[in-house]
Design a protein around this motif. Structure first.
Motif, PDB file in Angstrom:
ATOM      1  N   ARG A 303      45.764  46.812  42.669  1.00 51.99           N
ATOM      2  CA  ARG A 303      46.598  45.790  43.103  1.00 51.99           C
ATOM      3  C   ARG A 303      46.295  44.286  42.638  1.00 51.99           C
ATOM      4  NH1 ARG A 303      48.418  46.711  49.100  1.00 51.99           N
ATOM      5  NH2 ARG A 303      49.330  48.673  48.756  1.00 51.99           N
ATOM      6  N   GLY A 304      45.303  43.947  42.378  1.00 52.95           N
ATOM      7  CA  GLY A 304      44.729  42.709  41.890  1.00 52.95           C
ATOM      8  C   GLY A 304      45.063  42.597  40.336  1.00 52.95           C
ATOM      9  N   GLN A 305      44.657  43.850  39.844  1.00 51.20           N
ATOM     10  CA  GLN A 305      44.767  43.719  38.466  1.00 51.20           C
ATOM     11  C   GLN A 305      46.293  43.962  37.754  1.00 51.20           C
ATOM     12  OE1 GLN A 305      42.296  47.205  36.578  1.00 51.20           O
ATOM     13  NE2 GLN A 305      40.835  46.795  38.311  1.00 51.20           N
ATOM     14  N   ALA A 306      47.076  44.612  38.528  1.00 52.91           N
ATOM     15  CA  ALA A 306      48.652  44.655  38.342  1.00 52.91           C
ATOM     16  C   ALA A 306      49.148  43.099  38.523  1.00 52.91           C
ATOM     17  CB  ALA A 306      49.350  45.551  39.430  1.00 52.91           C
ATOM     18  N   LYS A 307      48.712  42.428  39.350  1.00 56.21           N
ATOM     19  CA  LYS A 307      49.275  41.072  39.732  1.00 56.21           C
ATOM     20  C   LYS A 307      48.712  40.283  38.470  1.00 56.21           C
ATOM     21  CE  LYS A 307      49.340  37.397  42.818  1.00 56.21           C
ATOM     22  NZ  LYS A 307      50.458  36.426  41.839  1.00 56.21           N
ATOM     23  N   ALA A 308      47.541  40.478  38.128  1.00 56.00           N
ATOM     24  CA  ALA A 308      47.202  39.618  36.735  1.00 56.00           C
ATOM     25  C   ALA A 308      47.865  39.801  35.606  1.00 56.00           C
ATOM     26  CB  ALA A 308      45.433  39.667  36.655  1.00 56.00           C
ATOM     27  N   ILE A 309      48.028  41.261  35.401  1.00 54.98           N
ATOM     28  CA  ILE A 309      48.781  41.635  34.357  1.00 54.98           C
ATOM     29  C   ILE A 309      50.252  41.204  34.246  1.00 54.98           C
ATOM     30  CG2 ILE A 309      49.689  43.910  33.021  1.00 54.98           C
ATOM     31  CD1 ILE A 309      47.506  45.588  34.142  1.00 54.98           C
ATOM     32  N   VAL A 310      50.773  41.277  35.466  1.00 55.07           N
ATOM     33  CA  VAL A 310      52.321  40.720  35.423  1.00 55.07           C
ATOM     34  C   VAL A 310      52.401  39.252  35.209  1.00 55.07           C
ATOM     35  CG1 VAL A 310      54.259  40.527  37.090  1.00 55.07           C
ATOM     36  CG2 VAL A 310      53.004  42.604  36.815  1.00 55.07           C
ATOM     37  N   ASP A 311      51.562  38.610  36.002  1.00 53.88           N
ATOM     38  CA  ASP A 311      51.634  37.134  35.896  1.00 53.88           C
ATOM     39  C   ASP A 311      51.203  36.552  34.520  1.00 53.88           C
ATOM     40  OD1 ASP A 311      51.969  36.975  38.501  1.00 53.88           O
ATOM     41  OD2 ASP A 311      50.130  36.359  39.332  1.00 53.88           O
ATOM     42  N   MET A 312      50.290  37.170  33.845  1.00 58.93           N
ATOM     43  CA  MET A 312      50.038  36.907  32.349  1.00 58.93           C
ATOM     44  C   MET A 312      50.938  37.025  31.602  1.00 58.93           C
ATOM     45  SD  MET A 312      46.043  37.711  32.667  1.00 58.93           S
ATOM     46  CE  MET A 312      45.552  37.372  30.928  1.00 58.93           C
ATOM     47  N   ALA A 313      51.575  38.369  31.609  1.00 60.47           N
ATOM     48  CA  ALA A 313      52.446  38.786  30.494  1.00 60.47           C
ATOM     49  C   ALA A 313      53.905  37.972  30.832  1.00 60.47           C
ATOM     50  CB  ALA A 313      52.767  40.360  30.830  1.00 60.47           C
ATOM     51  N   PHE A 314      54.143  37.680  32.131  1.00 58.63           N
ATOM     52  CA  PHE A 314      55.421  36.838  32.197  1.00 58.63           C
ATOM     53  C   PHE A 314      55.071  35.432  31.615  1.00 58.63           C
ATOM     54  CE2 PHE A 314      57.917  33.970  34.626  1.00 58.63           C
ATOM     55  CZ  PHE A 314      59.247  34.432  34.470  1.00 58.63           C
ATOM     56  N   ALA A 315      53.789  34.850  31.867  1.00 60.20           N
ATOM     57  CA  ALA A 315      53.573  33.343  31.449  1.00 60.20           C
ATOM     58  C   ALA A 315      53.573  33.434  29.819  1.00 60.20           C
ATOM     59  CB  ALA A 315      52.345  33.162  31.976  1.00 60.20           C
ATOM     60  N   LEU A 316      53.245  34.540  29.337  1.00 62.32           N
ATOM     61  CA  LEU A 316      52.997  34.493  27.814  1.00 62.32           C
ATOM     62  C   LEU A 316      54.484  34.787  27.370  1.00 62.32           C
ATOM     63  CD1 LEU A 316      49.818  36.893  27.379  1.00 62.32           C
ATOM     64  CD2 LEU A 316      50.266  34.536  26.729  1.00 62.32           C
ATOM     65  N   ALA A 317      55.228  35.580  27.941  1.00 64.66           N
ATOM     66  CA  ALA A 317      56.592  35.833  27.236  1.00 64.66           C
ATOM     67  C   ALA A 317      57.439  34.469  27.575  1.00 64.66           C
ATOM     68  CB  ALA A 317      57.081  37.036  28.201  1.00 64.66           C
ATOM     69  N   MET A 318      57.043  33.702  28.527  1.00 64.68           N
ATOM     70  CA  MET A 318      57.684  32.528  28.713  1.00 64.68           C
ATOM     71  C   MET A 318      57.306  31.322  28.111  1.00 64.68           C
ATOM     72  SD  MET A 318      60.430  33.300  30.688  1.00 64.68           S
ATOM     73  CE  MET A 318      60.978  31.743  31.489  1.00 64.68           C
ATOM     74  N   LYS A 319      56.267  31.534  27.135  1.00 63.87           N
ATOM     75  CA  LYS A 319      55.452  30.483  26.680  1.00 63.87           C
ATOM     76  C   LYS A 319      55.012  29.425  27.744  1.00 63.87           C
ATOM     77  CE  LYS A 319      57.263  31.174  22.213  1.00 63.87           C
ATOM     78  NZ  LYS A 319      57.470  32.600  22.262  1.00 63.87           N
ATOM     79  N   GLN A 320      54.622  30.076  28.965  1.00 60.49           N
ATOM     80  CA  GLN A 320      54.205  28.646  29.847  1.00 60.49           C
ATOM     81  C   GLN A 320      52.900  29.099  30.209  1.00 60.49           C
ATOM     82  OE1 GLN A 320      56.063  30.424  33.305  1.00 60.49           O
ATOM     83  NE2 GLN A 320      58.117  29.530  32.880  1.00 60.49           N
ATOM     84  N   ASP A 321      52.069  28.066  30.801  1.00 65.72           N
ATOM     85  CA  ASP A 321      50.746  28.087  31.331  1.00 65.72           C
ATOM     86  C   ASP A 321      50.393  29.187  32.085  1.00 65.72           C
ATOM     87  OD1 ASP A 321      50.106  25.969  29.550  1.00 65.72           O
ATOM     88  OD2 ASP A 321      50.158  24.475  31.241  1.00 65.72           O
ATOM     89  N   PHE A 322      49.285  29.630  32.244  1.00 65.24           N
ATOM     90  CA  PHE A 322      48.844  30.805  32.969  1.00 65.24           C
ATOM     91  C   PHE A 322      48.670  30.325  34.614  1.00 65.24           C
ATOM     92  CE2 PHE A 322      46.780  33.068  29.383  1.00 65.24           C
ATOM     93  CZ  PHE A 322      47.744  33.965  29.377  1.00 65.24           C
ATOM     94  N   PRO A 323      49.257  31.055  35.592  1.00 64.54           N
ATOM     95  CA  PRO A 323      48.929  30.389  37.063  1.00 64.54           C
ATOM     96  C   PRO A 323      47.443  29.901  37.125  1.00 64.54           C
ATOM     97  CG  PRO A 323      50.035  32.459  36.919  1.00 64.54           C
ATOM     98  CD  PRO A 323      49.818  32.383  35.608  1.00 64.54           C
ATOM     99  N   LYS A 324      47.126  28.916  37.997  1.00 59.66           N
ATOM    100  CA  LYS A 324      45.695  28.331  38.415  1.00 59.66           C
ATOM    101  C   LYS A 324      44.917  29.497  38.963  1.00 59.66           C
ATOM    102  CE  LYS A 324      46.000  23.894  37.079  1.00 59.66           C
ATOM    103  NZ  LYS A 324      47.062  24.107  36.085  1.00 59.66           N
ATOM    104  N   SER A 325      45.712  30.458  39.663  1.00 60.01           N
ATOM    105  CA  SER A 325      44.839  31.333  40.231  1.00 60.01           C
ATOM    106  C   SER A 325      44.138  32.493  39.364  1.00 60.01           C
ATOM    107  CB  SER A 325      45.901  32.220  41.375  1.00 60.01           C
ATOM    108  OG  SER A 325      46.866  32.768  40.463  1.00 60.01           O
TER     109      SER A 325
END
Ligand code: BGC
Length: 355
Positions: A303-325
């Motif tokens: 669950r923790g790994q999936a959350k990191a994967i989705v948060d990071m892929a989304f931020a990269l796709a949107m050219k945003q900074d990664f969440p602080k978490s």
């Protein structure tokens, strides 16, 4: 004349007002059009094999979280999941296809973790960032480009925890575990795929931890069963034929193989089963810990790994900074902690997975 200029003034005022309204209306409808435009991103996901229990559970969670992300952000997320069925060549073709379709980000569980260059070069040439997961690529590959990252867990930690589970069991019940009363732990080891970081490191660290706690071990057998339950059953059945009751401990690099060993024991005439330890802590493993068939397992926090994967892929796709978490090691690695599971805390994890 005066009356005429008054009429003219009034008409000019009305014309100005109407044209101002017209401009405002045009602006408004343009804005409306922008916000009504479909906001969407496309993420390509590659897995090494759809039949791997752990990876398929992880990917189900990734899909679930991507849907949640859609709801939260209002962006449509297309998740295109492809399995390479164990072939790096197939996976390279899948990446090429994602690149041709101009996907916004990729998530890749490499088939061959030592052979990432093809995947990286293709994505880099099209400037499509990648989050690698589960199968840790070698450091030099990860340094090839600043838009690639790895999400997984620290393999050494899981091996140490497996060792600790065995040590704790021995501290409580050594006389029972040491079936032949020779003061030595006779063990067999079921290993995952050759070359996989989790197979190599779990094998080494689990044994080292038990030895460092002062126990003497004797290896009866060590076989590769490729993370696979059926293969583990076959290997274990052979050991049972050869060593019978002498097997006192079974170390398995994951729960599927631990359960495979258990299947072989259930089919045998062994009276007192050896203690068995695995890794992953998915539903099937947890149930066996609860039944005391496995002495313990290690939660490989999908669950923790999936959350990191989705948060990071989304931020990269949107050219945003990664969440602080998201916490990085060397700016590139995200390691989600493992957790030790035994009969004493298994219920907590059963409840967690039910949520
Ligand atoms: C898991 C195994 C899985 C493997 C696949 C490991 O981290 O513990 O169950 O088969 O990853 O790469």
């Amino acid at each position: 004349m005066k009356k005429y200029s008054k009429v003219l003034g009034a008409s000019l005022f009305v014309i100005t007002l109407v044209s101002a309204c017209f401009v405002l209306f045009k602006q408004y409808s343009r804005q409306q059009k922008v916000s009504n435009e479909v906001k969407s991103i496309k993420i390509g996901v590659c897995i090494y094999d759809e039949y791997d229990t752990y990876v398929s559970t992880l990917i189900q969670e990734v899909s679930k979280l991507a849907k949640q992300k859609e709801m939260e952000t209002g962006f449509a997320i297309t998740l295109d999941i492809q399995s390479a069925s164990g072939s790096q060549i197939t996976q390279n073709d899948q990446i090429e296809n994602f690149v041709d379709k101009e996907y916004d980000a990729l998530c890749v569980g490499l088939v061959d973790r030592t052979d990432a260059s093809g995947v990286i070069d293709k994505a880099k040439s099209a400037d499509i960032p990648i989050v690698f997961f589960n199968r840790e690529l070698v450091e030099e590959d990860l340094q090839r480009w600043d838009k690639i990252y790895y999400v997984g867990a620290d393999a050494a930690e899981s091996g140490n925890m497996q060792g600790n589970i065995i040590v704790e069991a021995c501290e409580k019940d050594f006389d029972l575990i040491d079936k032949n009363k020779d003061g030595v732990l006779q063990y067999v080891m079921l290993e995952g795929e050759p070359g996989h970081q989790d197979a190599l490191v779990r094998t080494e660290n689990s044994i080292k931890t038990v030895m460092n706690a002062g126990y003497t071990l004797q290896k009866l057998g060590d076989e590769i069963a490729n993370w696979n339950r059926a293969q583990a059953t076959t290997k274990m059945a052979t050991w049972i034929d050869e060593f019978g009751e002498d097997i006192e401990v079974v170390f398995a690099n994951n729960d599927d193989m631990a359960l495979g060993a258990l299947d072989a024991l259930k089919k045998s005439k062994i009276e007192q089963y050896p203690i068995i330890v695995g890794v992953d802590g998915l539903q099937n493993g947890l149930e066996s810990v609860k039944k005391k068939e496995l002495i313990g397992t290690v939660f490989n926090d999908y669950r923790g790994q999936a959350k990191a994967i989705v948060d990071m892929a989304f931020a990269l796709a949107m050219k945003q900074d990664f969440p602080k978490s998201i916490q990085f090691v060397n700016n590139k690695y995200v390691y989600i902690p493992y957790q030790k599971i035994t009969y004493d805390n298994v219920q907590e994890y059963i409840r967690l997975l039910e949520q």
